[in-house]
Scaffold this motif. Structure first.
Motif, PDB file in Angstrom:
ATOM      1  N   THR A  42       0.849  -1.191   0.000  1.00 20.54           N
ATOM      2  CA  THR A  42       0.000   0.000   0.000  1.00 20.54           C
ATOM      3  C   THR A  42       0.880   1.233   0.000  1.00 20.54           C
ATOM      4  OG1 THR A  42      -1.748  -1.155   1.194  1.00 20.54           O
ATOM      5  CG2 THR A  42      -1.781   1.254   1.253  1.00 20.54           C
ATOM      6  N   THR A 101      -4.263   6.605  -2.466  1.00 11.67           N
ATOM      7  CA  THR A 101      -3.846   5.400  -1.745  1.00 11.67           C
ATOM      8  C   THR A 101      -4.058   4.220  -2.672  1.00 11.67           C
ATOM      9  OG1 THR A 101      -4.464   6.342   0.396  1.00 11.67           O
ATOM     10  CG2 THR A 101      -4.218   3.948   0.280  1.00 11.67           C
ATOM     11  N   LEU A 113       0.964   5.576  -0.302  1.00 13.93           N
ATOM     12  CA  LEU A 113       0.246   6.848  -0.208  1.00 13.93           C
ATOM     13  C   LEU A 113       1.010   7.877  -1.028  1.00 13.93           C
ATOM     14  CD1 LEU A 113      -0.369   6.825   3.660  1.00 13.93           C
ATOM     15  CD2 LEU A 113      -1.754   5.778   1.875  1.00 13.93           C
TER      16      LEU A 113
END
Length: 574
Positions: free
Chosen positions: A347, A375, A349
């Motif tokens: 993940t 995101t 950002l």
């Protein structure tokens, strides 16, 4: 002196300890987060902690190229400041690049807070290098144009303009020599090197890469990747610092995918891994404000410390297992490369990247739009495979004349013994048949790559004072990575043995012509080899000197030491 009764009573009732407490506010805090501490301020601050707290000790561990000492700050709940096998040693390194100073300021505050709150773990020795590149720390300025604060800071190069995070094998700098001595005395199980990133823009304050897992013993890599890192990431996210892998990507847009970092032994974490110490290179984001980066560094270092405290028995047991396994290991992998067929995801950002006309060139330029955060799960390639595997010998023999190499081996904890008398030994000798040399210097060296060797069994004389190094020791990975010339960061790659690449004796063609003719008359096999070479190589066939040299190299007159690697393998079972 006449003393009045009221004043005498005041003296009697005033507690003896009612002295003003030392001000332990750091220079960073006093500046409101705008400045990083200078070198004198750093050392003075740690001295004050040493004086005030019995659980703290500041020591000098060696010299640096600038002439100042390298310091180490130790914190131990039981006031025992030496490494012990029943206690984890966590080593935190700061200021290897003093223009990336967050760790310097964060560790000053972390050390103070732990001492003041009496929250030092009982099963961890915390060792902090206040600033490694003292030289660069003294060279204060504003050299990092892409970085958002502090107001001034140190410089990346040291007094010899060396990047110390490329120096952990060659150890050109006195700083690095002192660090190696310190490292071998501490024998840490866990290591942190605090940095600031370069490159793309994104939301994360904290990114990092761990020691390349595929190079570690399975006990270390399994625990690090499956237990330690998930707990570290969880703790940091809970503290407001969601993490991502260090943003190492081949394209402008991080969302196109991140690549794992191949920290070869020239780097601090790669060096630590040679001794079964797993580590982390913290990279806070350059364009976040300085206080955010300092807070992120503090949070990271403290989280690692607490995990060392929580899992101390496991960490110690894994290190002991790895040391024992490496001591008996016979096959070693070298020169790792990224396996692009195995893709994970993480993940991330980020901010949307786009292009617009440049006000400077009029051409398209990259920018990141902070008004468009995202995101996403993005590709992450972090599996490495070796390019070379080899079997370790029973031992190595190195003649005493190679003093620089011998000093490096000794400093790095290699057990070795000097021959007590002159000795004749059968050994495997490498000849360097192929290698490429970089056209430009890199960190003061012209690196050799693409090394290919052939091996000859020879019976050679060694002399009293030459060294035998048996490979039944925990330093085996360091030995293989430095003494095998094919290794990416071997001593040969770093030019320690370049004098063997020079031919010392030659022939005079007008004299050797007659000798060569006689050799050909008396040696039909040599005559046929020459004929085959002429038939297959037109340029060779048209060069009289090349043909003379070809014959010369087939004769006993040609020097046996030319291109013979001067570290010899002692084969056979252990």
């Amino acid at each position: 002196m006449n003393v009045t009764l009221p004043f005498l009573l005041f003296l009697l009732v005033t507690p003896a300890f009612a002295q003003p407490k030392p001000d332990l506010t750091t220079p960073y805090e006093r500046s409101g987060g705008l400045q990083t501490a200078t070198y004198p301020e750093i050392i003075d601050y740690y001295r004050r902690l040493d004086r005030q707290f019995e659980q703290a000790k500041l020591i000098e561990v060696g010299q640096t190229d600038v002439g100042k000492p390298l310091h180490l700050f130790l914190l131990a709940a039981d006031q025992s400041f030496t490494a012990r096998p029943n206690r984890v040693t966590l080593l935190i390194n700061n200021g290897i690049h003093p223009g990336e100073p967050e760790g310097i300021d964060a560790c000053m505050m972390l050390a103070r807070d732990l001492l003041q709150a009496n929250k030092l773990p009982k099963n961890v020795l915390l060792a902090i290098v206040p600033v490694f590149n003292v030289d660069g720390c003294l060279n204060r300025g504003v050299s990092r144009v892409n970085q958002n604060g502090p107001e001034t800071y140190g410089f990346r190069g040291n007094a010899r303009n060396l990047n110390l995070n490329r120096d952990f094998i060659k150890a050109d700098a006195e700083n690095t020599k002192a660090f190696q001595t310190m490292f071998q005395q501490l024998k840490p199980q866990v290591f942190i090197d605090n940095h600031t990133s370069d490159g793309a823009d994104y939301q994360h304050v904290v990114t990092y890469f761990a020691t390349q897992k595929d190079k570690l013993h399975p006990a270390l890599s399994g625990y690090m990747t499956q237990t330690f890192q998930p707990a570290l990431d969880k703790a940091l996210a809970a503290g407001g610092f969601p993490t991502a892998p260090y943003v190492n990507n081949p394209k402008d847009k991080p969302e196109s995918g991140l690549l794992g970092y191949n920290d070869s032994p020239r780097y601090s974490t790669g060096y630590a891994a040679l001794f079964n110490c797993f580590g982390f290179t913290l990279e806070t984001h350059m364009w976040k404000d300085y206080p955010a980066r300092v807070k992120g560094s503090y949070a990271f270092d403290e989280a690692v410390l607490r995990l060392c405290e929580r899992d101390a028995p496991t960490i110690l047991a894994n290190k002991q297992r790895a040391d024992a396994a490496v001591t008996g290991q016979t096959t070693f992998a070298l020169n790792y490369r990224l396996d692009r067929s195995r893709v994970d995801s993480v993940t991330f950002l980020g901010y949307e990247a786009a292009y617009k006309p440049s006000e400077v060139s009029g051409l398209q330029r990259l920018y990141y739009d902070r008004a468009r955060p995202f995101t996403k799960r993005i590709p992450y390639l972090n599996h490495f495979v070796p390019d070379l595997q080899l079997t370790a010998p029973r031992g190595y023999v190195i003649p005493q004349g190679w003093r620089e190499v011998i000093a490096l081996l000794k400093r790095n904890g290699v057990r070795m013994q000097a021959f007590a008398r002159d000795t004749l030994l059968p050994v495997s000798a490498y000849y360097l048949d192929e290698y490429k040399t970089a056209p430009r210097p890199y960190e003061g060296h012209y690196l050799h790559t693409g090394v290919k060797v052939r091996t000859e069994t020879q019976r050679l004389p060694f002399y009293k004072g030459d060294y035998l190094i048996l490979t039944n020791q925990p330093a085996n990975r360091y030995l293989i990575e430095t003494l095998e010339p094919q290794a990416q960061d071997s001593f040969f790659a770093w030019n320690f043995f370049d004098s063997i690449l020079d031919q010392k004796e030659y022939f005079s063609d007008y004299i050797f012509e007659d000798t060569a003719a006689e050799l050909l008359r008396n040696d039909p096999a040599l005559r046929q080899k020459l004929a085959d070479k002429r038939a297959s190589d037109k340029v060779f066939a048209e060069s009289a000197n090349a043909q003379l040299e070809f014959i010369y190299k087939q004769t006993p007159y040609f020097e046996k030491t030319y291109n013979r690697y001067p570290v010899y393998r002692l084969e056979g079972g252990r």
